[in-house]
Design a protein around this motif. Structure first.
Motif, PDB file in Angstrom:
ATOM      1  N   ASN A 279      -4.943   6.042   0.504  1.00  0.00           N
ATOM      2  CA  ASN A 279      -5.601   4.772   0.830  1.00  0.00           C
ATOM      3  C   ASN A 279      -6.006   4.666   2.300  1.00  0.00           C
ATOM      4  OD1 ASN A 279      -5.402   3.565  -1.780  1.00  0.00           O
ATOM      5  ND2 ASN A 279      -3.242   3.134  -1.418  1.00  0.00           N
ATOM      6  N   LEU A 280      -6.034   5.799   2.994  1.00  0.00           N
ATOM      7  CA  LEU A 280      -6.301   5.763   4.432  1.00  0.00           C
ATOM      8  C   LEU A 280      -7.638   5.107   4.753  1.00  0.00           C
ATOM      9  CD1 LEU A 280      -5.372   6.588   7.278  1.00  0.00           C
ATOM     10  CD2 LEU A 280      -6.518   8.786   6.927  1.00  0.00           C
ATOM     11  N   PHE A 281      -8.640   5.365   3.943  1.00  0.00           N
ATOM     12  CA  PHE A 281      -9.972   4.818   4.195  1.00  0.00           C
ATOM     13  C   PHE A 281     -10.293   3.624   3.305  1.00  0.00           C
ATOM     14  CE2 PHE A 281     -10.191   9.310   5.458  1.00  0.00           C
ATOM     15  CZ  PHE A 281     -10.545   9.149   6.786  1.00  0.00           C
TER      16      PHE A 281
ATOM     17  N   TYR B   5       0.818  -1.217   0.000  1.00  0.00           N
ATOM     18  CA  TYR B   5       0.000   0.000   0.000  1.00  0.00           C
ATOM     19  C   TYR B   5       0.855   1.273   0.000  1.00  0.00           C
ATOM     20  CZ  TYR B   5      -4.234  -2.711   0.808  1.00  0.00           C
ATOM     21  OH  TYR B   5      -5.289  -3.594   0.683  1.00  0.00           O
TER      22      TYR B   5
ATOM     23  N   GLN C 116      -7.224  -0.630   5.828  1.00  0.00           N
ATOM     24  CA  GLN C 116      -7.695  -0.629   7.210  1.00  0.00           C
ATOM     25  C   GLN C 116      -7.684  -2.035   7.806  1.00  0.00           C
ATOM     26  OE1 GLN C 116     -11.526   1.350   7.154  1.00  0.00           O
ATOM     27  NE2 GLN C 116     -10.593   3.381   7.189  1.00  0.00           N
TER      28      GLN C 116
ATOM     29  N   PHE D  30       2.451   2.845   2.302  1.00  0.00           N
ATOM     30  CA  PHE D  30       2.199   3.772   3.406  1.00  0.00           C
ATOM     31  C   PHE D  30       3.540   4.393   3.817  1.00  0.00           C
ATOM     32  CE2 PHE D  30       1.416   4.630   8.018  1.00  0.00           C
ATOM     33  CZ  PHE D  30       0.432   5.592   7.837  1.00  0.00           C
TER      34      PHE D  30
ATOM     35  N   THR E 100      -0.148  11.145   7.162  1.00  0.00           N
ATOM     36  CA  THR E 100      -1.096  10.040   7.307  1.00  0.00           C
ATOM     37  C   THR E 100      -2.503  10.475   6.929  1.00  0.00           C
ATOM     38  OG1 THR E 100       0.220   9.011   9.061  1.00  0.00           O
ATOM     39  CG2 THR E 100      -2.097   8.390   8.924  1.00  0.00           C
ATOM     40  N   LEU E 101      -2.904  11.671   7.364  1.00  0.00           N
ATOM     41  CA  LEU E 101      -4.242  12.175   7.043  1.00  0.00           C
ATOM     42  C   LEU E 101      -4.422  12.409   5.547  1.00  0.00           C
ATOM     43  CD1 LEU E 101      -4.746  14.709   9.981  1.00  0.00           C
ATOM     44  CD2 LEU E 101      -5.762  12.442   9.730  1.00  0.00           C
ATOM     45  N   LYS E 102      -3.313  12.649   4.836  1.00  0.00           N
ATOM     46  CA  LYS E 102      -3.380  12.885   3.393  1.00  0.00           C
ATOM     47  C   LYS E 102      -3.133  11.608   2.585  1.00  0.00           C
ATOM     48  CE  LYS E 102      -1.805  17.681   3.799  1.00  0.00           C
ATOM     49  NZ  LYS E 102      -0.746  18.671   3.435  1.00  0.00           N
ATOM     50  N   PHE E 103      -2.894  10.503   3.276  1.00  0.00           N
ATOM     51  CA  PHE E 103      -2.618   9.249   2.578  1.00  0.00           C
ATOM     52  C   PHE E 103      -3.841   8.817   1.774  1.00  0.00           C
ATOM     53  CE2 PHE E 103      -2.312   4.471   2.827  1.00  0.00           C
ATOM     54  CZ  PHE E 103      -1.275   4.352   1.916  1.00  0.00           C
TER      55      PHE E 103
END
Length: 333
Positions: A247-249, A52, A254, A54, A242-245
């Motif tokens: 694939n965060l949601f 992903y 997840q 990250f 992280t907030l702008k990643f």
């Protein structure tokens, strides 16, 4: 966790006590549990960082730490577990720290070594393929023996030292044809090895003198290291990234993060359990034994070193050395 019944040694016809046999079984269970959790944790962390992409390894560590503290707090608050071996379920405790302040201060060196171990281990996974990562990590046994000697003056028999030598020789042979040499990645892995050795030796030394069980040590590590790591990720900008990643949601990302946090909680418990029940060096060698499965899954899922005869010989030597070490421990050497 409710306390179990006190074990009463019973002599069998051969003159050996059943308590020592039960202790050996507990040690074997602890070692096997650690190895199973370790394989899965490496896979989930590697999936988050590589599959992903990250960008913030420290944030994964922070998530794992927060989840661990929340689980421990809930289980202790509801009297499902206790934080010390002699603690009763009805004992009064400070709701803020749940352990005496003196005990908390006593565990600060352990917590600091834990934080360095977590950060270095997480970063080391990113830059090195899984087979080479596990190969380099096998050299941790040498670092552990050195650190144990300086901290506790622990000495090992010649058969144990010989088995460790075979493990290290196998690691160098297995990695001889790695054409993707990355000086930064290799340096981070070796730093991770040093931090691991210091951390495990600290568990053996501080953990047993603190009066805390595995859950209590995990709790102290979390409440000491959590605020430090939160401040660090805020200052470095990792939380903002992280907030702008993108694939965060994502449900897949997840799910990987959730499984990573669960495995981190379980492996932390197993590390304390195995190290305090067996030894720091035994814990390190268990990491080598589980590498056979980690390497196989790593090749299948993420790619890595070409499969050749030299690599097979090296991996086999490492596995042989780990088995010889296990045999020496079973023989009481």
């Amino acid at each position: 966790m409710a306390k179990g019944h006190e074990m009463i040694p019973v002599t069998d016809p051969s003159g050996k006590t059943s308590s020592s046999s039960a202790m050996s079984r507990k040690g074997a269970y602890a070692a096997a549990s650690y190895m199973a959790c370790a394989v899965l944790l490496v896979m989930f962390n590697k999936a988050a960082l590589s599959s992903y992409h990250f960008p913030c390894a420290n944030v994964i560590t922070l998530f794992q730490m927060v989840c661990s503290c929340l689980l421990l707090y809930a289980m202790r608050f509801w009297d499902i577990i206790s934080f010390s071996a002699g603690e009763t379920q009805s004992v009064s405790y400070n709701p803020a720290t749940m352990v005496p302040h003196k005990t908390l201060l006593h565990t600060i060196p352990l917590a600091v070594s834990y934080l360095l171990y977590m950060l270095a281990s997480m970063e080391s996974i990113r830059g090195v393929n899984v087979p080479m990562y596990t190969t380099l990590r096998r050299t941790t046994v040498a670092f552990t023996m050195v650190v144990e000697y300086f901290l506790t003056r622990q000495r090992y028999s010649h058969p144990v030292v010989g088995s460790v030598g075979i493990i290290i020789l196998g690691a160098f042979i297995a990695g001889a044809r790695d054409l993707s040499f990355d000086s930064y990645g290799y340096t981070i892995v070796f730093m991770s090895n040093i931090c691991t050795a210091v951390y495990l030796a600290s568990i053996a030394r501080i953990g047993k003198s603190s009066g805390l069980n595995s859950f209590g040590l995990m709790w102290c590590n979390g409440i000491i290291c959590g605020p430090i790591l939160l401040l660090w990720t805020s200052i470095s900008g990792d939380l903002e990234r992280t907030l702008k990643f993108p694939n965060l949601f994502s449900p897949g990302f997840q799910a990987v993060m959730a499984l990573s946090c669960i495995m981190a909680f379980l492996i932390n418990y197993c590390v304390f359990w195995n190290t305090m029940l067996n030894s720091a060096l035994t814990q390190t060698v268990c990491g080598n034994l589980k590498d056979l499965f980690t390497i196989g899954l790593g090749w299948l899922m993420f790619g890595g070193l070409p499969f050749d005869l030299l690599n097979v010989v090296g991996q086999s030597l490492g596995f042989l050395g780990s088995c010889l070490y296990a045999y020496c421990k079973l023989q009481g050497r």
